[in-house]
Motif scaffolding. Structure first.
Motif, PDB file in Angstrom:
ATOM      1  N   PRO A 165       0.823  -1.210   0.000  1.00  0.00           N
ATOM      2  CA  PRO A 165       0.000   0.000   0.000  1.00  0.00           C
ATOM      3  C   PRO A 165       0.859   1.262   0.000  1.00  0.00           C
ATOM      4  O   PRO A 165       1.860   1.351   0.717  1.00  0.00           O
ATOM      5  CB  PRO A 165      -0.810  -0.130   1.291  1.00  0.00           C
ATOM      6  CG  PRO A 165      -0.884  -1.601   1.543  1.00  0.00           C
ATOM      7  CD  PRO A 165       0.437  -2.147   1.076  1.00  0.00           C
ATOM      8  N   THR A 166       0.469   2.223  -0.806  1.00  0.00           N
ATOM      9  CA  THR A 166       1.192   3.484  -0.929  1.00  0.00           C
ATOM     10  C   THR A 166       0.299   4.615  -0.439  1.00  0.00           C
ATOM     11  O   THR A 166      -0.738   4.878  -1.044  1.00  0.00           O
ATOM     12  CB  THR A 166       1.582   3.740  -2.400  1.00  0.00           C
ATOM     13  OG1 THR A 166       2.297   2.608  -2.898  1.00  0.00           O
ATOM     14  CG2 THR A 166       2.442   4.988  -2.518  1.00  0.00           C
ATOM     15  N   PRO A 167       0.651   5.272   0.660  1.00  0.00           N
ATOM     16  CA  PRO A 167      -0.185   6.373   1.141  1.00  0.00           C
ATOM     17  C   PRO A 167      -0.266   7.485   0.099  1.00  0.00           C
ATOM     18  O   PRO A 167       0.729   7.814  -0.554  1.00  0.00           O
ATOM     19  CB  PRO A 167       0.538   6.849   2.406  1.00  0.00           C
ATOM     20  CG  PRO A 167       1.424   5.711   2.805  1.00  0.00           C
ATOM     21  CD  PRO A 167       1.816   5.029   1.534  1.00  0.00           C
ATOM     22  N   LEU A 168      -1.450   8.058  -0.029  1.00  0.00           N
ATOM     23  CA  LEU A 168      -1.626   9.203  -0.925  1.00  0.00           C
ATOM     24  C   LEU A 168      -1.054  10.436  -0.235  1.00  0.00           C
ATOM     25  O   LEU A 168      -1.533  10.829   0.833  1.00  0.00           O
ATOM     26  CB  LEU A 168      -3.107   9.404  -1.240  1.00  0.00           C
ATOM     27  CG  LEU A 168      -3.450  10.544  -2.201  1.00  0.00           C
ATOM     28  CD1 LEU A 168      -2.855  10.282  -3.566  1.00  0.00           C
ATOM     29  CD2 LEU A 168      -4.959  10.720  -2.290  1.00  0.00           C
ATOM     30  N   PRO A 169      -0.031  11.062  -0.808  1.00  0.00           N
ATOM     31  CA  PRO A 169       0.568  12.227  -0.148  1.00  0.00           C
ATOM     32  C   PRO A 169      -0.432  13.366   0.009  1.00  0.00           C
ATOM     33  O   PRO A 169      -1.261  13.605  -0.870  1.00  0.00           O
ATOM     34  CB  PRO A 169       1.709  12.632  -1.095  1.00  0.00           C
ATOM     35  CG  PRO A 169       1.965  11.432  -1.945  1.00  0.00           C
ATOM     36  CD  PRO A 169       0.651  10.737  -2.075  1.00  0.00           C
TER      37      PRO A 169
END
Length: 253
Positions: A165-169
């Protein structure tokens, strides 16, 4: 200052809200120094990923792709995976048509900025219109295409994708002359300029300026969306009217 002509591009997923007829999924507003587009999907775009510069240079002999969306209408997007996955699981699910089960779907709203660095698996959902700014490369690897008969790039996509999972900046707008900087990356910056009567802008770096909403006048000429201009460093522009403009500059200027 140079005015740029919009270039409509038909896509299999294209809608009809861009004013260039049905099936036009993209309008290319500029191709250099950045690639700037409007996107209007009537159906899901492919689940895709873009390669970083080192991989793209080594394998494709050209630069990679980093992009961002400024959301124009509410809708749904895919942004990375909902949980950590393995390359083998992604390959299997892409081949058997169950990739949706592990994708991170999220709602987006007008005015939201979505940064998509290389490696983040993503897709744009039906009705989610966006202004898109990206490095001047249209290099895309399709991972999954909802059964449409288009070429996939599974092996290359798997070679560059991020499998967790990649956090939305989150970005805090910074005031600049006449507006605000919404996003600054190593590759480009994104600006928003409300037009309320008069607006004077001086470009500190090459600036692609697009009227997205409303009407404006420039040196006596009437402008309507999506009028787009390229301002060279040091050039100044004075606009009158009511509306909204977005600007994009290369290299985080």
């Amino acid at each position: 200052m140079r005015r740029l002509e919009p270039k409509p591009v038909a896509r299999v997923w294209g809608g009809s809200a861009l004013g260039f007829g049905p099936g036009v999924g993209e309008v290319w507003l500029a191709e250099a120094p950045l690639l700037v587009k409007l996107l209007d999907p009537a159906d899901w775009l492919s689940v895709q990923v873009h390669p970083p510069h080192p991989y793209a240079q080594r394998v494709e002999g050209k630069p990679g792709k980093y992009e961002a969306w400024y959301v124009l209408s509410p809708g749904e997007i895919v942004y990375g995976f909902a949980r950590r996955v393995s390359r083998e699981e992604v390959r299997r699910r892409a081949e058997e048509g169950t990739l949706d089960a592990v994708l991170n779907r999220m709602r987006v709203v007008p005015g939201q900025v979505v940064y998509l660095p290389a490696g983040v698996v993503h897709a744009l959902g039906p009705g989610t219109r966006v202004y898109e700014v990206q490095t001047p490369s249209d290099l895309t690897y399709r991972l999954y295409d909802y059964g449409r008969p288009r070429e996939l790039h599974l092996e290359k996509a798997l070679a560059v994708a991020l499998f967790e999972p990649t956090p939305l900046p989150a970005w805090t707008p910074e005031p600049v002359m006449g507006g605000e900087r919404l996003l600054r990356t190593p590759y480009f910056a994104l600006y928003r300029f409300p037009l309320q009567g008069r607006l004077r802008l001086r470009a500190p770096a090459p600036l692609l300026l697009t009227l997205l909403e409303g009407e404006a006048r420039l040196s006596g000429e009437g402008l309507t969306p999506p009028a787009t201009f390229l301002l060279e460093p040091g050039e100044e522009v004075r606009l009158e009217g009511e509306g909204l403009l977005l600007g994009a500059s290369p290299e985080g200027a």
